[in-house]
Design an enzyme around this catalytic site. Structure first.
Site, PDB file in Angstrom:
ATOM      1  N   TYR A  34       1.318  -2.655  -3.436  1.00 14.94           N
ATOM      2  CA  TYR A  34       1.021  -3.352  -4.682  1.00 14.94           C
ATOM      3  C   TYR A  34       2.255  -3.361  -5.587  1.00 14.94           C
ATOM      4  CZ  TYR A  34      -1.176  -4.361  -9.186  1.00 14.94           C
ATOM      5  OH  TYR A  34      -1.509  -4.899 -10.384  1.00 14.94           O
ATOM      6  N   PHE A  36       5.296  -2.939  -4.658  1.00  8.76           N
ATOM      7  CA  PHE A  36       6.332  -3.748  -4.012  1.00  8.76           C
ATOM      8  C   PHE A  36       6.099  -5.232  -4.288  1.00  8.76           C
ATOM      9  CE2 PHE A  36       8.210  -6.218  -0.617  1.00  8.76           C
ATOM     10  CZ  PHE A  36       9.433  -5.610  -0.419  1.00  8.76           C
ATOM     11  N   GLU A 112     -11.830 -14.342   6.531  1.00  7.68           N
ATOM     12  CA  GLU A 112     -11.649 -13.276   7.517  1.00  7.68           C
ATOM     13  C   GLU A 112     -11.129 -12.042   6.815  1.00  7.68           C
ATOM     14  OE1 GLU A 112      -8.760 -14.727  10.280  1.00  7.68           O
ATOM     15  OE2 GLU A 112     -10.011 -16.421  10.888  1.00  7.68           O
ATOM     16  N   LYS A 114      -8.251  -9.191   6.283  1.00 12.29           N
ATOM     17  CA  LYS A 114      -6.809  -9.094   6.466  1.00 12.29           C
ATOM     18  C   LYS A 114      -6.538  -7.710   7.046  1.00 12.29           C
ATOM     19  CE  LYS A 114      -2.456 -10.198   4.175  1.00 12.29           C
ATOM     20  NZ  LYS A 114      -1.665  -9.259   4.934  1.00 12.29           N
ATOM     21  N   ASP A 116      -4.816  -4.547   8.448  1.00 12.03           N
ATOM     22  CA  ASP A 116      -3.553  -3.949   8.022  1.00 12.03           C
ATOM     23  C   ASP A 116      -2.885  -3.279   9.213  1.00 12.03           C
ATOM     24  OD1 ASP A 116      -1.544  -3.262   6.374  1.00 12.03           O
ATOM     25  OD2 ASP A 116      -2.598  -1.634   5.373  1.00 12.03           O
ATOM     26  N   ARG A 135       6.350  -9.917  15.591  1.00 13.47           N
ATOM     27  CA  ARG A 135       6.779 -10.968  14.675  1.00 13.47           C
ATOM     28  C   ARG A 135       8.306 -10.981  14.485  1.00 13.47           C
ATOM     29  NH1 ARG A 135       4.562 -12.141   8.690  1.00 13.47           N
ATOM     30  NH2 ARG A 135       5.420 -10.134   8.151  1.00 13.47           N
ATOM     31  N   TYR A 224      -6.777 -13.525  15.623  1.00 11.61           N
ATOM     32  CA  TYR A 224      -7.225 -14.391  14.531  1.00 11.61           C
ATOM     33  C   TYR A 224      -6.553 -15.761  14.477  1.00 11.61           C
ATOM     34  CZ  TYR A 224      -3.195 -11.928  12.561  1.00 11.61           C
ATOM     35  OH  TYR A 224      -1.965 -11.368  12.381  1.00 11.61           O
ATOM     36  N   LYS A 291      -8.861 -19.385   5.152  1.00 12.14           N
ATOM     37  CA  LYS A 291      -8.165 -20.459   5.863  1.00 12.14           C
ATOM     38  C   LYS A 291      -8.993 -21.745   5.798  1.00 12.14           C
ATOM     39  CE  LYS A 291      -6.426 -17.099   9.184  1.00 12.14           C
ATOM     40  NZ  LYS A 291      -6.547 -16.505  10.515  1.00 12.14           N
ATOM     41  N   LYS A 315      -5.564  -9.787  -1.871  1.00 10.01           N
ATOM     42  CA  LYS A 315      -5.331  -8.393  -1.485  1.00 10.01           C
ATOM     43  C   LYS A 315      -6.117  -7.441  -2.374  1.00 10.01           C
ATOM     44  CE  LYS A 315      -0.760  -7.842  -0.094  1.00 10.01           C
ATOM     45  NZ  LYS A 315      -0.038  -6.915   0.769  1.00 10.01           N
ATOM     46  N   CYS A 409       6.307  33.591   1.005  1.00  9.04           N
ATOM     47  CA  CYS A 409       5.073  33.337   1.749  1.00  9.04           C
ATOM     48  C   CYS A 409       3.929  34.104   1.085  1.00  9.04           C
ATOM     49  CB  CYS A 409       5.261  33.794   3.196  1.00  9.04           C
ATOM     50  SG  CYS A 409       3.747  33.685   4.170  1.00  9.04           S
ATOM     51  N   CYS A 412       2.653  36.935   3.764  1.00 12.28           N
ATOM     52  CA  CYS A 412       3.419  38.103   4.197  1.00 12.28           C
ATOM     53  C   CYS A 412       4.576  38.425   3.249  1.00 12.28           C
ATOM     54  CB  CYS A 412       3.945  37.906   5.624  1.00 12.28           C
ATOM     55  SG  CYS A 412       5.275  36.706   5.730  1.00 12.28           S
ATOM     56  N   CYS A 427       8.024  29.674   6.582  1.00 13.00           N
ATOM     57  CA  CYS A 427       8.059  31.130   6.527  1.00 13.00           C
ATOM     58  C   CYS A 427       8.710  31.560   7.841  1.00 13.00           C
ATOM     59  CB  CYS A 427       6.652  31.702   6.421  1.00 13.00           C
ATOM     60  SG  CYS A 427       6.645  33.480   6.723  1.00 13.00           S
ATOM     61  N   CYS A 433       4.025  37.415  10.478  1.00 16.82           N
ATOM     62  CA  CYS A 433       3.181  36.761   9.466  1.00 16.82           C
ATOM     63  C   CYS A 433       1.792  36.500  10.074  1.00 16.82           C
ATOM     64  CB  CYS A 433       3.854  35.465   9.018  1.00 16.82           C
ATOM     65  SG  CYS A 433       2.942  34.567   7.763  1.00 16.82           S
TER      66      CYS A 433
HETATM   67  S1  IVH Z   1      -3.275 -15.660   9.719  1.00 18.35           S
HETATM   68  C1  IVH Z   1       0.280 -18.559   9.106  1.00 18.35           C
HETATM   69  N1  IVH Z   1      -5.272 -13.963   9.624  1.00 18.35           N
HETATM   70  O1  IVH Z   1      -1.123 -10.865   7.552  1.00 18.35           O
HETATM   71  C2  IVH Z   1      -0.496 -17.363   8.798  1.00 18.35           C
HETATM   72  N2  IVH Z   1      -3.084 -13.116   9.306  1.00 18.35           N
HETATM   73  O2  IVH Z   1       1.167 -12.089   5.633  1.00 18.35           O
HETATM   74  C3  IVH Z   1      -0.862 -16.629   9.990  1.00 18.35           C
HETATM   75  N3  IVH Z   1      -2.987 -10.688   8.999  1.00 18.35           N
HETATM   76  O3  IVH Z   1       1.543 -11.908   9.560  1.00 18.35           O
HETATM   77  C4  IVH Z   1      -1.576 -15.388   9.701  1.00 18.35           C
HETATM   78  N4  IVH Z   1      -5.153 -10.314   9.165  1.00 18.35           N
HETATM   79  O4  IVH Z   1       0.117  -9.966  10.348  1.00 18.35           O
HETATM   80  C5  IVH Z   1      -3.938 -14.111   9.529  1.00 18.35           C
HETATM   81  N5  IVH Z   1      -7.147 -12.582   9.604  1.00 18.35           N
HETATM   82  C6  IVH Z   1      -5.818 -12.730   9.523  1.00 18.35           C
HETATM   83  C7  IVH Z   1      -4.950 -11.652   9.305  1.00 18.35           C
HETATM   84  C8  IVH Z   1      -3.578 -11.877   9.193  1.00 18.35           C
HETATM   85  C9  IVH Z   1      -3.961  -9.766   8.987  1.00 18.35           C
HETATM   86  C10 IVH Z   1      -1.552 -10.390   8.784  1.00 18.35           C
HETATM   87  C11 IVH Z   1      -0.645 -11.005   9.809  1.00 18.35           C
HETATM   88  C12 IVH Z   1       0.271 -11.909   9.049  1.00 18.35           C
HETATM   89  C13 IVH Z   1       0.181 -11.350   7.670  1.00 18.35           C
HETATM   90  C14 IVH Z   1       0.389 -12.468   6.671  1.00 18.35           C
END
Ligand code: IVH
Length: 672
Positions: A34, A36, A112, A114, A116, A135, A224, A291, A315, A409, A412, A427, A433
């Site tokens: 966050y 970042f 969907e 996301k 991690d 990637r 995905y 999407k 996010k 410690c 001991c 230690c 110990c």
């Molecule tokens: S679609 C063109 N769907 O999030 C976009 N990405 O910053 C293609 N990720 O590189 C990504 N869950 O590593 C898509 N349900 C999901 C995802 C997902 C995680 C990650 C993926 C992607 C990054 C996007």
């Protein structure tokens, strides 16, 4: 004004470069996603307002970038883009309005999770897995096919016959939380620093050279997105359903991990549901992806330089609460490593009551300027144990004083040490110990090590307190006469314990090596060392260069192994364990030498009191003998356990094979 902007742009770039390096190269991020993203956003906005300060190397100009030298580079057929993202629901609403303006069609959305983890693109040709590529920088990635093939949910061969001839499927590789927690418990036990979070661990795992280690980590993968020609459907949702039929693990609509939506209200509903429900998932997600479903509408909307306009991500902020830090206590592991732990006023966080949080090490405490009595913010990421991320300075009492890290410690009293370049204090009193001694003994008998039945942590403590054991070799000197008078140890438990000790002599070398508890030598490294050197004698004399020359063995492990064998006391214990008949070489090494059983063929049948059948087989091989599956003219001995089939016995008798029971076999081995 412009001078300010230029200076700020420069400062932000420097800062982001540093964080990128800490994140990707050192695996030690010092701010969360966050924070970042906030910095990155600020920089993006400033650069947009001041094109005169553009720079192609700005951190805003790259998608990611963690390419190393170790895997073959592969150029992506379809670039791997990232997603625009926001923490702000208003921006999702704006995005949805823009989408509607960008096309005449009636829009349907697919929501969907996301995931991690780490993005992966897997190519299938004629239904067979051809290649899996990370990637990388979005244009070029690394070929990690061998590692991806270890993931059980990734099909090697597709089902059905309506899949395209040649296509790529993309998804996210992740580490389930339970596995991550288990790995960290083990790391702390082995004297290693715990891993930061499941995503970095998944990423590091995918980059390992040794696929068998990767396999042991139980990675998983959700898919995905599909790319290719002649796809069965003209919608994203339709193709995901087709992919499920071909055998891919795709998000399911049954548990709402994927959902078709027709309005912003439905999208918001999906987001609200998962903001709440995500803490119950067995893996980490960091948001929701939305999407546009229809490919034609996607084409109309198109892309910006970095991401599609037809998709975006919302996010979630990490779940946080504030509570009182009551006290900092110090735990001592079996390797002597000190872990500071925060005792907190109990508080509810992400569905569980939190009473303790890990503080990692002294640097972390100093950086946070933690003080007892502070109100602190606690955050739960992937870790089962949450972490303290900041102090609420506004609530600090005026009389508070900085925390002084333990110098000695608390068990001991020995002065703590800290090795150059390492974060943790130790230690050094390994031999004296008590928690270290008991910890080593507990480790030695544990299931994955010597697996001594009938001997648990409580009995270990009791025997140690009675002065009967202080190291692993002492366990093998224990007698019935010593044990019977002890509290809680009746005849039956004593017999059980001694039988467990006896059976442990058949445990293979790699587990004995692990059981010795050398710092940084966990199960995997022990296996690797055992297989590479074949015997403890060869390992003991290995130089640092030879050790670091082995795949996945770094400086820290090599030094620790070296130090272990430089210690006279350790060598003494090993000599005694050898005399007791424990396995200090692999079966392969044994086969190359003349063993006491060499030239003899054994058949092992039935159930044994003190041994697993497989352990017995290994034991025969370790002593130079051969094991056959059935009785024949070449068999020398039939080792007969309980419940052995009568026909086997009869055949052996007819062929004149010597039949021996468990007791005689044990005597034979011990004599040998
Ligand atoms: S679609 C063109 N769907 O999030 C976009 N990405 O910053 C293609 N990720 O590189 C990504 N869950 O590593 C898509 N349900 C999901 C995802 C997902 C995680 C990650 C993926 C992607 C990054 C996007």
């Amino acid at each position: 004004m412009n001078i300010d902007a230029e200076a700020r742009i420069k400062a932000l770039r420097d800062e982001l470069h540093t964080h990128n390096h800490r994140y990707y190269a050192e695996n030690k991020p010092s701010i969360n996603d966050y924070q970042f993203d906030l910095l990155l956003k600020e920089l993006e906005q400033l650069e947009a307002a001041h094109p005169e300060y553009a720079d192609t190397n700005s951190p805003t100009k790259r998608v990611g970038g963690d390419i190393t030298e170790r895997f073959a580079k592969v150029k992506h057929r379809y670039p791997m883009l990232s997603l625009s993202n926001t923490y702000n629901i208003d921006e999702i609403r704006d995005w949805e309005v823009r989408v509607k303006k960008g096309t005449d069609k009636k829009i349907q959305y697919v929501c969907e999770l996301k995931y991690d983890g780490v993005a992966i693109g897997i190519t299938y040709v004629k239904g067979e897995l051809l290649r899996a590529v990370t990637r990388g920088d979005g244009e070029t990635g690394e070929d990690v096919t061998a590692n991806i093939k270890t993931i059980r949910s990734v099909p090697l061969q597709l089902r059905g016959n309506d899949y395209p001839d040649d296509f790529e499927i993309r998804g996210e590789v992740f580490l389930p939380l339970a596995k991550f927690a288990e790995m960290n418990v083990q790391r702390l036990e082995d004297g290693d620093e715990p891993y930061m979070n499941p995503r970095n661990t998944a990423s590091g795992t995918l980059k390992l050279q040794d696929s068998s280690t990767v396999a042991s980590r139980s990675l998983d993968c959700f898919l995905y997105g599909i790319y290719g020609e002649r796809l069965p459907a003209h919608t994203h949702y339709g193709n995901m359903q087709a992919a499920a039929k071909w055998g891919f693990k795709v998000p399911s609509n049954l548990n709402r991990q994927i959902e078709l939506c027709s309005s912003i209200e439905e999208i918001e509903n999906f987001i609200a549901y998962w903001d709440e429900a995500r803490c119950k998932l067995p893996f980490d997600i960091d948001g929701v992806v939305i999407k546009v479903n229809d490919y034609e509408a996607q084409r109309e909307l198109g892309f910006t330089a970095k991401s599609p306009r037809w998709a975006t991500a919302y996010k979630f902020k990490a779940q946080q609460v504030s509570t009182l830090l009551e006290k900092v206590v110090y735990q001592i592991g079996r390797t002597g490593a000190i872990t500071p732990v925060a005792n907190l006023k109990p508080v509810l966080l992400a569905g569980t009551v939190v009473k303790r949080a890990s503080l990692h090490n002294a640097d972390q405490i100093a950086k946070l300027d933690l003080r007892e009595g502070d109100t602190v913010f606690v955050e739960k990421g992937g870790e089962i144990i949450p972490k303290v991320i900041a102090v609420d300075i506004s609530k600090r009492s005026s009389g508070s004083t900085p925390l002084v890290y333990a110098t000695n410690c608390n068990e001991c009293g020995t002065l703590l040490e800290r090795n150059e370049g390492e974060a943790q204090h130790y230690c050094p009193n390994a031999a004296g110990c008590p928690p270290q001694i008991k910890g080593r003994l507990e480790h030695f008998i544990s299931r994955k090590a010597m697996n001594i039945d009938g001997l648990g942590a409580e009995t270990i403590a009791q025997l140690y307190d009675e002065g009967l054991i202080a190291n692993a070799a002492d366990i093998y000197d224990l007698t019935k006469e010593q044990l019977l008078p002890l509290d809680r140890l009746a005849e039956k438990s004593v017999n059980n314990l001694l039988a467990g000790v006896l059976a442990s002599k058949a445990i293979p070398f790699e587990r004995v090596l692990y059981a010795l508890g050398i710092r940084h030598v966990g199960e995997t490294i022990a296996r690797k060392l055992a297989r590479y050197f074949g015997s403890i004698d060869a390992l003991q004399v290995a130089g640092l260069d030879e050790l670091t020359g082995i795949e996945d063995i770094g400086e820290a492990i090599a030094v620790s192994v070296h130090q272990f064998f430089a210690d006279e006391q350790n060598l003494g214990i090993i000599e005694r364990l050898k005399a007791h008949g424990l396995q200090f070489q692999t079966a392969r090494t044994a086969a190359l030498q003349d063993g006491p059983l060499s030239g003899k063929t054994f058949v092992i049948s039935g159930v044994f009191q003190n041994f697993e059948r497989d352990d017995l087989k290994l034991l025969v091989e370790t002593k130079g003998g051969k094991v056959a599956g059935s009785v024949s003219g070449k068999t020398d001995y039939l080792v007969a356990g309980e419940n052995m089939g009568p026909s086997k016995r009869k055949k052996a008798e007819d062929m004149g094979v010597t039949i021996i029971d468990e007791a005689r076999f044990t005597a034979m081995i011990n004599q040998a």
